[in-house]
Design a protein around this motif. Structure first.
Motif, PDB file in Angstrom:
ATOM      1  N   MET B   1      38.524  46.453  35.295  1.00 22.46           N
ATOM      2  CA  MET B   1      38.961  45.071  35.545  1.00 22.46           C
ATOM      3  C   MET B   1      37.895  44.095  35.054  1.00 22.46           C
ATOM      4  N   MET B   2      38.323  43.026  34.419  1.00 19.33           N
ATOM      5  CA  MET B   2      37.393  42.051  33.862  1.00 19.33           C
ATOM      6  C   MET B   2      36.906  41.091  34.952  1.00 19.33           C
ATOM      7  N   GLY B   4      36.433  37.779  36.905  1.00 18.81           N
ATOM      8  CA  GLY B   4      37.399  36.682  37.055  1.00 18.81           C
ATOM      9  C   GLY B   4      38.747  37.196  37.517  1.00 18.81           C
ATOM     10  N   LEU B   5      39.032  38.464  37.234  1.00 16.77           N
ATOM     11  CA  LEU B   5      40.305  39.029  37.705  1.00 16.77           C
ATOM     12  C   LEU B   5      40.085  39.712  39.048  1.00 16.77           C
ATOM     13  N   ARG B   6      41.149  39.810  39.800  1.00 17.71           N
ATOM     14  CA  ARG B   6      40.998  40.319  41.161  1.00 17.71           C
ATOM     15  C   ARG B   6      42.074  41.331  41.505  1.00 17.71           C
ATOM     16  N   LEU B   7      41.698  42.221  42.412  1.00 17.29           N
ATOM     17  CA  LEU B   7      42.609  43.228  42.935  1.00 17.29           C
ATOM     18  C   LEU B   7      42.690  43.036  44.445  1.00 17.29           C
ATOM     19  N   PRO B   8      43.719  43.629  45.090  1.00 19.93           N
ATOM     20  CA  PRO B   8      43.757  43.536  46.554  1.00 19.93           C
ATOM     21  C   PRO B   8      42.465  44.111  47.135  1.00 19.93           C
ATOM     22  N   PRO B 166      42.982  30.687  49.797  1.00 18.44           N
ATOM     23  CA  PRO B 166      43.936  31.756  49.448  1.00 18.44           C
ATOM     24  C   PRO B 166      43.401  33.166  49.715  1.00 18.44           C
ATOM     25  N   VAL B 169      43.797  34.682  53.302  1.00 18.90           N
ATOM     26  CA  VAL B 169      45.140  34.889  53.869  1.00 18.90           C
ATOM     27  C   VAL B 169      45.475  36.376  53.869  1.00 18.90           C
ATOM     28  N   ILE B 170      45.811  36.899  55.031  1.00 15.40           N
ATOM     29  CA  ILE B 170      46.162  38.316  55.169  1.00 15.40           C
ATOM     30  C   ILE B 170      47.673  38.488  55.147  1.00 15.40           C
TER      31      ILE B 170
END
Lengths: 472, 472
Positions: B1-2, B4-8, B166, B169-170
């Motif tokens: 993953m780069m 700036g990008l996000r995962l859960p 953001p 938030v769950i």
């Protein structure tokens, strides 16, 4: 896992992927598709003639409301809508609206032929089409259709959708249609796998998913109903052998949940919830007689300034469908629509800029629309600065930024010559670096997840999702 | 993953799981909770006195409709509803209904204390509660509340939900409420993580998720608003060290997508779509004056046979909330409701039997309800055989089949002494081996997936999902 319990079919995604990668087929090779279509256009002639609304056979203006209704009380009606909202340049208006409370079925049957899934597509003529026949789903049936209210012939292949084996269902979801023209209309979008006993009868053909996606680039060929069903197919966005820095790689990564995105899916859902909760939209059905600013003449119901659309009546004679002759009202939009999706790579992953849009006819308050969705002609009376955001960027796109560009039609069974210019435009740094409150950059993976559920992605955005899948 | 990008957040599920496993806490130990509650009941007194509807301060019967409305035009109104449907023993009726178009916020703030997530719960008194104070979410705010229409004090902690980061938030999803009493009401169910700077002020306390889930077993303690938010927490159903043949193991497997289920999720969604498309429900708002079969007296609006519910007026004096004294209408149901979820192990995986239920006030046509949901007293005038399916099985359950049994209240801000007996009953072979068309056995994993979206799982079923999570 214990016997009797089941998991999602692990092979299905791969089989769909293979069908999408098959850009040709021995069943109906792409270079013979044109001849097949020409033949269908010859066989399925249609004559559409305008008639006065006041003389429309089977339809009447109800005496107490002025609503335009069918004598059977079914099909659909043209009524009035009184709208109050908190957003946009105009916040209070009345308008005619099509009310069609019954839920129809739009279904594509798929079958494995020579080891590859093929879609059973139909050459279907609709009175509002600009060009007669378009490539449509296997089945397009209103409840009136399949309960036989219109007294026509049975709808071919309907039983494969109405009585589908649960395990044969690939996609099945209610999706909304144009919220500016329809009051809470939705159709059931279905993809069902059928066995080798199902053959293509006259007017139908088997095409791979790849062939259908390629045909999206032809102006006014793949119908709106076909496009919305295609968008619901659970399809990734391609898996290139190596991850490069080209558009195809960015698109492939966009379909891969492990690649990440600017926002997590929880954040995307929270943003949509926030828009639903904050925006106000009160849409109340009123008698058509009480819609001010619109005038009912013998030949049409029209806006006093000539904007938006008119309601007209047509007489139809056709071969190749259930009923040979009928009359009906149609909505005739004024001017060609524009629907553009801006896409941009972030960290090598393609994102699309979606707009949380309020339309009066939505069941819920907002749905996600393309970055730009408008009919520019409707804005001429409004103050400067009223034009939708990003329209200027979409219009100023250089040729090398335009990834998709075609004129496609909205549903010809309800709309007369409703054309929209659909575009996908790639932008770079500087465009929506900070997203406006009602816009978000989403990955294709996130859009595909939303498309498994109702009322998230509007019909114009669904067309553009199908077009985006075709760029793989 | 780069970058700036996000995962859960991969740790979140584990942290929630740990909080659910923590059945006690040093912050407010369970054995001191009773004292805290007693103290709150002393501090937050309330006096509720019935007053005639005709004398209700701030409320009036609108002259042209007979609707009961607030002078400000906000809060909510009691209107009429004309209903036509194609299912159930009665298919056409009119009834009073509460119309509250604004979307409120029900929010639970969570914060890590000593390495464990704690929920900020509120002791809240509502005029319709049978027992004054109940354990409620951190925030319960209507739009009227937070825009200050009622002129009261600001709602504590609201800013953590209204202006949530953001990434904090769950859960955040609109969920419907009682479709028999409310017209298209929904609230925004939120769970938001806050930092160590947030402290519990008077009337609030920190409890682990496990403590709150345990308190569900106490009659009329955990409020409906708390229960619905709890059901939306993205929580698995436990991971026992070894998979045994006990109930806890079956429940744990039910939350594990890899364990499979009787139906795939695609099949479950298709079944829901089919129910939405097939069932008919036309619910039209009408003036309250035009609701036949109901009579408006000075003290109440009641059904002529004494069934269903009455609309009554109350005068409220209270300490410990925004406004010290007010008057308002309440819906007073006649008789205690029954909501039972039948659960059964298939291949060692626990399944719950959900009913696709039509209620007049739903935004869409059907939502998933518990196996049994009714007020038995409302059926006495109907022909024998009209009682809902599975009620007999629920009633005949042996003690060792009853996994959960408590009387819990519906929302005391709108309903007066609305009690429901909530039960979870385990059944074996022979019960719904073949599911009736409008019932399906679902896993907890599938229910949790549906709960991320609006309008799938009704408010009674959400309570039972929370109760089921408490059995882990």
């Amino acid at each position: 896992m214990m016997p009797g319990l089941r998991l999602p079919d692990p092979l299905l995604a791969k089989r769909i992927e293979e069908s999408a990668c098959a850009r040709d087929s021995v069943v109906l090779p792409t270079d013979r598709f044109g001849d097949w279509l020409t033949e269908r256009r010859r066989a399925q002639w249609q004559e559409v003639r305008r008639v006065p609304l006041t003389a429309l056979r089977g339809w009447d203006f109800e005496s107490d409301t002025g609503n335009l209704v069918h004598a059977s009380g079914r099909f659909f009606a043209v009524e009035g809508l009184a709208v109050r909202t908190d957003t946009g340049p105009v916040r209070r208006w009345r308008q005619p609206i099509v009310n069609q409370p019954e839920i129809g079925v739009l279904g594509i049957a798929v079958r494995e032929i020579d080891g590859v899934l093929h879609c059973l597509m139909q050459a279907k003529v609709e009175p509002g089409n600009v060009n007669g026949v378009q490539l449509s789903p296997t089945v397009q049936a209103t409840k009136s259709n399949y309960t036989g209210v219109h007294g026509g012939a049975p709808v071919p292949y309907l039983e494969h959708f109405r009585d589908a084996e649960p395990s044969a269902v690939i996609a099945d979801v209610l999706q909304s249609e144009q919220g500016s023209w329809f009051y809470r209309k939705r159709n059931r979008n279905m993809v069902v796998e059928v066995g080798p006993e199902v053959e293509a009868v006259d007017g139908f053909c088997w095409l791979t998913l790849g062939q259908v996606l390629d045909l999206l680039r032809v102006d006014n060929l793949v119908s709106m109903d076909a496009r919305t069903v295609l968008s619901c197919v659970p399809l990734g966005s391609g898996e290139p052998d190596r991850v490069g820095d080209d558009f195809a790689s960015a698109l492939a990564l966009s379909g891969d949940p492990a690649a990440g995105g600017l926002h997590t899916t929880t954040e995307v859902l929270s943003w949509i919830t926030d828009m639903q909760a904050r925006r106000e939209m009160d849409a109340r059905r009123v008698p058509l007689d009480e819609v001010d600013g619109w005038t009912r003449g013998d030949w049409s119901i029209s806006h006093d300034k000539g904007r938006f659309f008119s309601v007209i009546g047509v007489d139809v004679e056709a071969a190749g469908r259930e009923v040979a002759a009928w009359q009906q009202p149609l909505i005739r939009p004024h001017g060609t629509g524009v629907a553009t999706l801006l896409v941009r790579r972030f960290g090598g992953v393609l994102h699309a800029l979606l707009n949380a849009r309020v339309e009066a006819g939505y069941l819920d308050v907002v749905e996600l629309a393309p970055t730009v969705q408008c009919t520019p002609g409707n804005y001429v009376d409004l103050p400067p600065g009223s034009l939708p955001p990003f329209l200027d960027i979409a219009r100023a796109a250089r040729a090398d930024q335009v990834r998709f560009d075609a004129e496609l039609s909205e549903e010809g069974g309800r709309f007369h010559h409703a054309r929209t210019r659909y575009g996908i435009v790639e932008v770079g740094t500087g465009v929506a670096d900070t997203e406006p409150p009602d816009y978000r950059w989403l990955t294709l993976h996130q859009l595909a997840g939303l498309l498994q559920h109702s009322h998230y992605v509007n019909v114009q955005a669904r067309t553009l999702v199908a077009c985006l899948l075709g760029l793989r």
